[in-house]
Motif scaffolding. Structure first.
Motif, PDB file in Angstrom:
ATOM      1  N   ALA A 189      13.308   0.911   3.657  1.00 37.36           N
ATOM      2  CA  ALA A 189      12.771   1.836   2.624  1.00 37.36           C
ATOM      3  C   ALA A 189      12.481   0.683   1.409  1.00 37.36           C
ATOM      4  CB  ALA A 189      13.375   2.964   2.159  1.00 37.36           C
ATOM      5  N   LYS A 195       9.950  -1.812   1.423  1.00 36.21           N
ATOM      6  CA  LYS A 195       8.583  -1.121   1.176  1.00 36.21           C
ATOM      7  C   LYS A 195       8.305  -0.803  -0.241  1.00 36.21           C
ATOM      8  CE  LYS A 195       7.469  -1.321   5.690  1.00 36.21           C
ATOM      9  NZ  LYS A 195       6.500  -1.906   6.329  1.00 36.21           N
ATOM     10  N   LEU A 219      10.354   1.157  -2.014  1.00 39.37           N
ATOM     11  CA  LEU A 219      11.076   2.691  -2.544  1.00 39.37           C
ATOM     12  C   LEU A 219      12.278   2.619  -3.079  1.00 39.37           C
ATOM     13  CD1 LEU A 219       9.837   4.572   1.010  1.00 39.37           C
ATOM     14  CD2 LEU A 219       8.355   4.640  -1.231  1.00 39.37           C
ATOM     15  N   PHE A 252      10.892   5.541   9.944  1.00 39.48           N
ATOM     16  CA  PHE A 252      10.468   5.458   8.652  1.00 39.48           C
ATOM     17  C   PHE A 252       9.084   6.315   8.119  1.00 39.48           C
ATOM     18  CE2 PHE A 252       7.983   3.072   5.526  1.00 39.48           C
ATOM     19  CZ  PHE A 252       8.863   2.911   4.426  1.00 39.48           C
ATOM     20  N   GLU A 267       9.059   8.253   4.951  1.00 40.86           N
ATOM     21  CA  GLU A 267       8.444   7.961   3.672  1.00 40.86           C
ATOM     22  C   GLU A 267       7.758   9.364   3.379  1.00 40.86           C
ATOM     23  OE1 GLU A 267       5.357   4.706   2.187  1.00 40.86           O
ATOM     24  OE2 GLU A 267       5.294   5.221   4.185  1.00 40.86           O
ATOM     25  N   LYS A 312       8.062  11.296  -0.240  1.00 40.65           N
ATOM     26  CA  LYS A 312       6.875  11.752  -1.248  1.00 40.65           C
ATOM     27  C   LYS A 312       6.730  13.257  -1.443  1.00 40.65           C
ATOM     28  CE  LYS A 312       4.046   7.587  -0.007  1.00 40.65           C
ATOM     29  NZ  LYS A 312       2.900   6.914   0.510  1.00 40.65           N
TER      30      LYS A 312
END
Length: 211
Positions: A57, A60, A62, A199, A203, A207
């Motif tokens: 994460a 990416k 996050l 993932f 994700e 959000k």
């Protein structure tokens, strides 16, 4: 105002906006709550599923911290007994992964469902969001047991409006290269694959959380 002065002013305004945006951002606190599949049975801490997922994460972009609250051997009843004190205040979301040991012991799917449901309700009462990770019953338990057990995760997801990841061990089961010698638990390569497959759902879950 000269062109140079205007450019300087615009740059200063942009810097301020970026600074305010950064100040408003916060780290999301997630707890992975489950059994040995979450705990990382016989694995170094950095190869357990929660650590793998957090690392992915962050790669990416996050901003998330994932705490490992897995306990090897836990059934849904064991999870229910510790859910209140294992999930600290300030937790934004929980990955709820339990049921594998219920199935291995042939425990009642109805009881497993009831335990999972109670945990979901308690977490939601605390304004903590839930991502439910499903597991599949061994085929040797019989078709009736398999149907009842395997269907309970989807049922709970629909009833309580929580996202469900259908099979936590996707990519590991029946793949000896991804398992420990016991043929049940993931090895380091297995947890890496699990995190990668998990993932996209994770994700989307992040959000959906209040920022």
């Amino acid at each position: 105002m000269t062109f140079k002065a205007l450019g300087t002013a615009l740059f200063a305004a942009l810097t301020l906006l970026l600074s305010l945006d950064s100040a408003g951002a916060r780290t999301l606190n997630i707890v992975a709550f489950g059994d040995s599949l979450t705990a990382g049975y016989q694995l170094p801490p950095d190869e357990a599923f929660p650590a793998r997922l957090e690392m992915l994460a962050k790669s990416k972009g996050l901003d998330v911290t994932i705490t490992n609250a897995g306990v090897s051997g836990d059934t849904t009843a064991d999870g229910l007994a510790r859910i209140d004190w294992s999930i600290p205040d300030g937790t934004d979301g929980v990955i709820l992964e339990l049921g594998a040991n219920d199935a291995l012991r042939g425990l009642s799917p109805e009881e497993s469902l009831k335990n999972l449901e109670t945990m979901i309700v308690r977490l939601k009462e605390r304004k903590i969001y839930v991502l439910l990770a499903g597991i599949l019953a061994p085929p040797n338990m019989g078709a009736d047991y398999e149907t009842k057990f395997n269907g309970m995760y989807k049922l709970l997801g629909e009833k309580h409006g929580v996202p469900v990841y259908p099979f936590f061990l996707d990519g590991v089961t029946l793949n000896t290269g991804m398992q420990l010698e016991d043929g049940m638990h993931p090895n380091g390569a297995g947890t890496k694959i699990m995190a990668e497959k998990f993932f996209p759902v994770f994700e989307t879950f992040l959000k959906s959380l209040p920022q």
